[in-house]
Every structure is written in structure tokens, then in C-alpha cells.
Design an enzyme around this catalytic site. Structure first.
Site, mmCIF file in Angstrom:
data_model
loop_
_atom_site.group_PDB
_atom_site.id
_atom_site.type_symbol
_atom_site.label_atom_id
_atom_site.label_comp_id
_atom_site.label_asym_id
_atom_site.label_seq_id
_atom_site.Cartn_x
_atom_site.Cartn_y
_atom_site.Cartn_z
ATOM 1 N N HIS A 1 -47.989 8.095 -0.939
ATOM 2 C CA HIS A 1 -46.822 8.931 -0.643
ATOM 3 C C HIS A 1 -45.770 8.826 -1.764
ATOM 4 O O HIS A 1 -45.190 9.824 -2.169
ATOM 5 C CB HIS A 1 -46.160 8.491 0.679
ATOM 6 C CG HIS A 1 -47.011 8.700 1.899
ATOM 7 N ND1 HIS A 1 -47.323 7.684 2.781
ATOM 8 C CD2 HIS A 1 -47.617 9.812 2.388
ATOM 9 C CE1 HIS A 1 -48.066 8.168 3.768
ATOM 10 N NE2 HIS A 1 -48.268 9.449 3.548
ATOM 11 N N LYS B 1 -50.634 11.121 17.489
ATOM 12 C CA LYS B 1 -50.900 9.878 16.770
ATOM 13 C C LYS B 1 -50.197 8.709 17.439
ATOM 14 O O LYS B 1 -49.112 8.853 17.976
ATOM 15 C CB LYS B 1 -50.403 9.990 15.328
ATOM 16 C CG LYS B 1 -51.294 10.815 14.458
ATOM 17 C CD LYS B 1 -50.914 10.625 13.004
ATOM 18 C CE LYS B 1 -51.908 11.370 12.119
ATOM 19 N NZ LYS B 1 -51.529 11.296 10.707
ATOM 20 N N ARG C 1 -56.171 13.909 -1.060
ATOM 21 C CA ARG C 1 -56.943 12.807 -1.632
ATOM 22 C C ARG C 1 -58.363 13.278 -1.931
ATOM 23 O O ARG C 1 -58.691 13.647 -3.038
ATOM 24 C CB ARG C 1 -56.965 11.605 -0.680
ATOM 25 C CG ARG C 1 -55.672 10.826 -0.674
ATOM 26 C CD ARG C 1 -55.554 9.917 0.498
ATOM 27 N NE ARG C 1 -55.668 10.662 1.743
ATOM 28 C CZ ARG C 1 -55.415 10.187 2.943
ATOM 29 N NH1 ARG C 1 -55.077 8.941 3.091
ATOM 30 N NH2 ARG C 1 -55.526 10.942 4.014
ATOM 31 N N SER D 1 -52.233 5.510 5.469
ATOM 32 C CA SER D 1 -51.389 4.699 6.353
ATOM 33 C C SER D 1 -52.250 3.927 7.355
ATOM 34 O O SER D 1 -51.986 2.759 7.649
ATOM 35 C CB SER D 1 -50.395 5.587 7.104
ATOM 36 O OG SER D 1 -49.526 6.216 6.210
#
Ligand code: PNS
Length: 159
Positions: free
Chosen positions: A17, A41, A90, A128
Site C-alpha cells: 500500500h 471482511k 499484484r 494484509s
């Protein structure tokens, strides 16, 4: 004046990030890092903690502001006068979800463009979720997250 919004859960912010924030801040006049709660989440950090970590990380980046948002991202972007959404990519595995989000956002707000920045090679594998798992199991996360996150994870992740 071109304003961009970089939205995410940032639970917690990673070096990936930070890399996107620092590169995007050079591309736009103002970059708003927008911390959203994603209801599907299981979040480890409160919105306040995530804002705090990002504030510490972004000290020195004068055109970056940190805010939280609820509701539709396109509405937040509109209220921020932003014309661009920034997302990091990514691997191919990110693509399907990002494509769906970008197309949904474009349907909702045709004038809001989504711009993808490729991750730097060293952050290809950093997420994360991976960081939280490694921290919870006592692994070394020093190279994966900035110092303000490392400190808080050391306290929170093992609970
Ligand atoms: O870091 P994440 O979890 O991939 O970020 C996802 C986020 C917060 C950007 C996304 O869930 C979002 O935009 N939520 C706001 C709700 C919304 O606008 N949904 C419709 C577009 S997908």
C-alpha cells in the site's frame, strides 16, 4: 487540479500500500487515501486505528490526505471532487475482482476513471491477510509492513 482517491480496507496497511500511495501521490495533485470498512471482511483494526497508522505512514507526503468513508465509493469520490480511483494490482489473481469493481464503479459513475498501478516486484506476494496470519503466528513481518503497523500488530495480532 486532478484529485484521485485510493480506496481500500488497509487492515492493516502494508508496504505494498505504501508503495502505491507514494507512487500515486506523484501522479496527482491530491491523493485521498480512503479507508473503507468492508462488511464481508473480518477486520482486525478499527477504522480509527487504520486512519492513525496511515497518518503516521504518510507524514511527509504533503498532497496526501487520509479519510474514512462508508457507503458507495463513487459517492465518496464525487464528494471529494475526484476524477480518478487508484487501485494496486499484484498478480493475475487480483484481476477478476478488480475488473468487476472497476466496471461496477464505471456503471455507477461513468466519468470516474479507475487507474491501476502495478505493484513493485518485492511486494508481489504481500497482502494484509498474509501479514496478519504471519504476525498472529509470531513470524517476522518487519520487511512487509511499515514500522507504525509492525508496532501495533505485535500487540493486536496475538490476542
Ligand atoms: O482493500 P480492499 O478490501 O480490496 O478494498 C475494497 C473497497 C473498500 C475499495 C471496496 O470494498 C469498496 O469500494 N467498498 C465500498 C462499497 C462500494 O462502493 N461498493 C461497490 C463498488 S465495488
Amino acid at each position: 487540479m486532478r484529485i484521485a482517491v485510493y480506496p481500500g480496507s488497509f487492515d492493516p496497511p502494508t508496504n505494498g500500500h505504501v508503495d502505491i500511495i507514494s507512487r500515486a501521490s506523484k501522479l496527482f495533485d491530491t491523493l485521498v487515501v480512503a479507508v473503507g470498512g468492508n462488511s464481508s471482511k473480518n477486520l482486525l483494526f478499527s477504522v480509527e486505528n487504520r486512519l492513525e497508522m496511515l497518518e503516521e505512514i504518510c507524514i511527509g507526503l504533503d498532497n496526501v490526505s487520509i479519510q474514512s468513508f462508508t457507503g458507495l465509493l463513487v459517492e465518496f469520490a464525487h464528494n471529494s471532487n475526484a476524477s480518478v480511483l487508484v487501485r494496486g494490482l499484484r498478480a493475475m489473481s487480483d484481476f477478476e475482482n478488480e475488473f468487476q469493481m472497476a466496471l461496477t464503479n464505471r456503471k455507477l459513475a461513468p466519468n470516474l476513471e479507475t487507474v491501476f498501478l502495478m505493484t513493485s516486484a518485492e511486494n508481489m506476494f504481500v497482502s494484509s491477510s498474509i501479514v496478519k496470519e504471519v504476525a498472529a503466528l509470531g513470524g517476522d513481518i518487519r520487511d512487509l509492513v511499515p514500522a507504525p503497523v509492525e508496532r501495533r500488530l505485535a500487540v493486536v495480532a496475538k490476542r
